[in-house]
Design an enzyme around this catalytic site. Structure first.
Site, PDB file in Angstrom:
ATOM      1  N   THR A 134      37.938  46.469  43.797  1.00 48.46           N
ATOM      2  CA  THR A 134      37.947  45.963  45.171  1.00 48.46           C
ATOM      3  C   THR A 134      37.232  47.068  46.392  1.00 48.46           C
ATOM      4  O   THR A 134      37.321  48.083  46.116  1.00 48.46           O
ATOM      5  CB  THR A 134      39.407  45.770  45.504  1.00 48.46           C
ATOM      6  OG1 THR A 134      39.583  45.331  47.095  1.00 48.46           O
ATOM      7  CG2 THR A 134      40.173  46.916  45.276  1.00 48.46           C
ATOM      8  N   ASP A 135      37.045  46.250  47.454  1.00 48.07           N
ATOM      9  CA  ASP A 135      36.304  47.049  48.664  1.00 48.07           C
ATOM     10  C   ASP A 135      37.622  47.967  49.470  1.00 48.07           C
ATOM     11  O   ASP A 135      37.503  48.726  49.920  1.00 48.07           O
ATOM     12  CB  ASP A 135      35.903  46.403  49.682  1.00 48.07           C
ATOM     13  CG  ASP A 135      36.949  45.301  50.197  1.00 48.07           C
ATOM     14  OD1 ASP A 135      37.853  45.019  49.839  1.00 48.07           O
ATOM     15  OD2 ASP A 135      36.213  44.554  51.057  1.00 48.07           O
ATOM     16  N   GLU A 136      38.717  47.545  48.845  1.00 50.50           N
ATOM     17  CA  GLU A 136      40.186  48.387  49.548  1.00 50.50           C
ATOM     18  C   GLU A 136      40.072  49.542  49.101  1.00 50.50           C
ATOM     19  O   GLU A 136      40.877  50.548  49.954  1.00 50.50           O
ATOM     20  CB  GLU A 136      41.411  47.297  48.959  1.00 50.50           C
ATOM     21  CG  GLU A 136      41.177  46.033  49.452  1.00 50.50           C
ATOM     22  CD  GLU A 136      42.591  45.165  49.500  1.00 50.50           C
ATOM     23  OE1 GLU A 136      43.811  45.643  49.639  1.00 50.50           O
ATOM     24  OE2 GLU A 136      42.375  43.895  49.503  1.00 50.50           O
ATOM     25  N   TYR A 160      48.456  49.338  46.091  1.00 47.20           N
ATOM     26  CA  TYR A 160      47.590  48.358  45.387  1.00 47.20           C
ATOM     27  C   TYR A 160      46.177  49.036  45.358  1.00 47.20           C
ATOM     28  O   TYR A 160      45.504  49.261  44.240  1.00 47.20           O
ATOM     29  CB  TYR A 160      47.246  46.994  46.005  1.00 47.20           C
ATOM     30  CG  TYR A 160      46.166  46.184  45.759  1.00 47.20           C
ATOM     31  CD1 TYR A 160      45.918  45.788  44.186  1.00 47.20           C
ATOM     32  CD2 TYR A 160      44.954  45.860  46.476  1.00 47.20           C
ATOM     33  CE1 TYR A 160      44.723  45.066  43.738  1.00 47.20           C
ATOM     34  CE2 TYR A 160      43.781  45.265  45.876  1.00 47.20           C
ATOM     35  CZ  TYR A 160      43.693  45.037  44.568  1.00 47.20           C
ATOM     36  OH  TYR A 160      42.488  44.277  44.240  1.00 47.20           O
ATOM     37  N   LYS A 164      44.074  50.815  42.043  1.00 49.42           N
ATOM     38  CA  LYS A 164      42.588  50.288  41.927  1.00 49.42           C
ATOM     39  C   LYS A 164      41.589  51.666  41.953  1.00 49.42           C
ATOM     40  O   LYS A 164      40.731  51.588  41.121  1.00 49.42           O
ATOM     41  CB  LYS A 164      42.212  49.074  42.810  1.00 49.42           C
ATOM     42  CG  LYS A 164      42.782  47.905  42.346  1.00 49.42           C
ATOM     43  CD  LYS A 164      42.834  47.251  41.190  1.00 49.42           C
ATOM     44  CE  LYS A 164      41.123  46.824  40.946  1.00 49.42           C
ATOM     45  NZ  LYS A 164      41.192  45.905  39.905  1.00 49.42           N
TER      46      LYS A 164
END
Ligand code: NAD
Ligand code: TYD
Length: 354
Positions: A134-136, A160, A164
């Site tokens: 993810t870009d997060e 989260y 990741k």
């Protein structure tokens, strides 16, 4: 039948995974697609009823954290490619229960990497381990026009994104240390059919349908970059086949929306489709306490993927959001089964008797 490739897709009963499974099963009849999923609350085999009887598709219920089971799975199906999507994926849940996120996203990814290393043992020719992220992991941007590039330093904030980020680092460590042929992609927010209605877009469409409040976190000023899920699945197909080993690719829609503006588009579109007078659902907007640690803005620079592999999003947002809203409103049975919990009986009622 001997297949050209035996591909393990993890998390294939989830939102994005089901689109990837569908694409691969239909596009590559000469590949065997093994969908490994634990069927947590987020796993729904009803997302895949259109392809579940195809010869080149197999579903296996299992947990990526169980190393021995993963080794056995590689052995049974002679796995030579992995597309790893299984994860706990919802930020709000990670705030309440970070341990489950560390277990699945970190330890589960590590177990899969270890299974691949053990089974492929040193002869990595023709093998590929593709990790979906993810870009997060890159943190949050200000309202300054900057974007996340592949070289942006990791700066995760939520449990989260921390889990990741950790899994991305483990994937790279297996490449750098053991030579495992890995590739990673980091994508922006996805939207489209089959998304679990805890995420903004399906939750709000369903609430509009029922005239229920739309809980906007904070002032609704946070920005997300939205990509239609089938465009993500196409990018995954391309990167799996043509991405360079050891590389990272960012995937995004170049499509930033402030939450409140997106919510107004959803209200307008849903009211029109439902035949409600314009403005009917405006009153449902309810500002609530902000999410803890709420990242202000995400924006992905996907130019490397475009430059090197020729990918670009195929759908304009206006078209994609209309299509998505129509899909949810036309598939009320799917939504009702998810919200009632009925979908969780499908495996027992069908698969366990096969
Ligand atoms: P999802 O929550 O809809 O689906 C996750 C799937 O993983 C479910 O089917 C669940 O049953 C399965 N799963 C969970 N724990 C498991 C375990 N221990 N063993 C086996 N299966 C397990 O998630 P999603 O939105 O489809 O996201 C898929 C992947 O893409 C995730 O890795 C996520 O981090 C990443 N991603 C998501 C988005 C997004 O906008 N949704 C954006 C970028 C990246
Ligand atoms: P979400 O769909 O949970 O994705 P993510 O947190 O991974 O970006 O949320 C998208 C945006 O919408 C995010 O800024 C939080 C906000 N949001 C709300 O305002 N209300 C809600 O009920 C939800 C679920 C999200």
């Amino acid at each position: 039948m001997t297949y050209k490739k035996n591909i393990l897709i993890t998390g294939g009963a989830g939102f994005i995974g089901s689109h990837v499974v569908r694409l691969f099963v239909n596009k590559y009849p000469n590949y065997r697609i093994v969908n490994l999923d634990k069927l947590t609350y987020a796993g729904n085999l009803k997302n895949l009823t259109d392809i579940e009887k195809k010869d080149n598709y197999t579903f296996v219920k299992g947990d990526i954290c169980e190393l021995d089971d993963m080794i056995a799975l590689f052995e049974t199906y002679d796995i030579d490619g992995v597309i790893h999507l299984a994860a706990e994926s919802h930020v709000d849940r990670s705030i309440k229960d970070p341990f489950t996120f560390a277990r699945t996203n970190v330890m589960g990814t590590l177990a899969l990497l270890q299974a691949a290393k053990i089974k492929w043992g040193g002869n990595f020719s023709g093998k590929r381990f593709y990790h979906i992220s993810t870009d997060e992991v890159y943190g949050a941007l200000a309202f300054d026009g900057t974007m996340f590039a592949e070289t942006t330093k990791y700066d995760p904030h939520s449990p989260y994104s921390a889990s990741k980020a950790s899994s991305d680092h483990f994937v790279r460590s297996y490449h750098d240390t053991y030579g495992l042929p890995t590739v990673v992609s980091n994508c922006s927010n996805n939207y489209g059919p089959y998304q679990f209605p805890e995420k903004l877009i399906p939750l709000f469409i369903n609430n509009i349908r029922h005239g229920k409040p739309l809980p906007v976190y904070g002032k609704g000023e946070n920005v997300r970059d939205w990509l239609y899920v089938e465009d993500h699945a196409r990018a995954i197909d391309l990167i799996f086949h043509e991405g360079k080993t050891g590389e990272t690719y960012n995937i995004g829609g170049f499509n930033e929306w402030k939450n409140i503006d997106l919510i107004k588009v959803m209200i307008q579109t849903a009211d029109r489709i439902l035949g409600n007078p314009e403005g009917t659902s405006d009153k449902l907007i309810t500002y609530v306490t902000d999410r803890a640690g709420h990242d202000l803005r995400y924006a992905i620079d996907a130019s490397k993927l475009n430059r090197e592999l020729g990918w670009e999003p195929s759908l304009q947002f206006e078209e994609g959001i209309e299509k998505t809203i129509r899909w949810y409103l036309e598939h009320q049975e799917w939504m009702d089964e998810v919200t009632s919990g009925e979908y969780q009986n499908y495996y027992e009622n069908t698969y366990s008797n096969r």
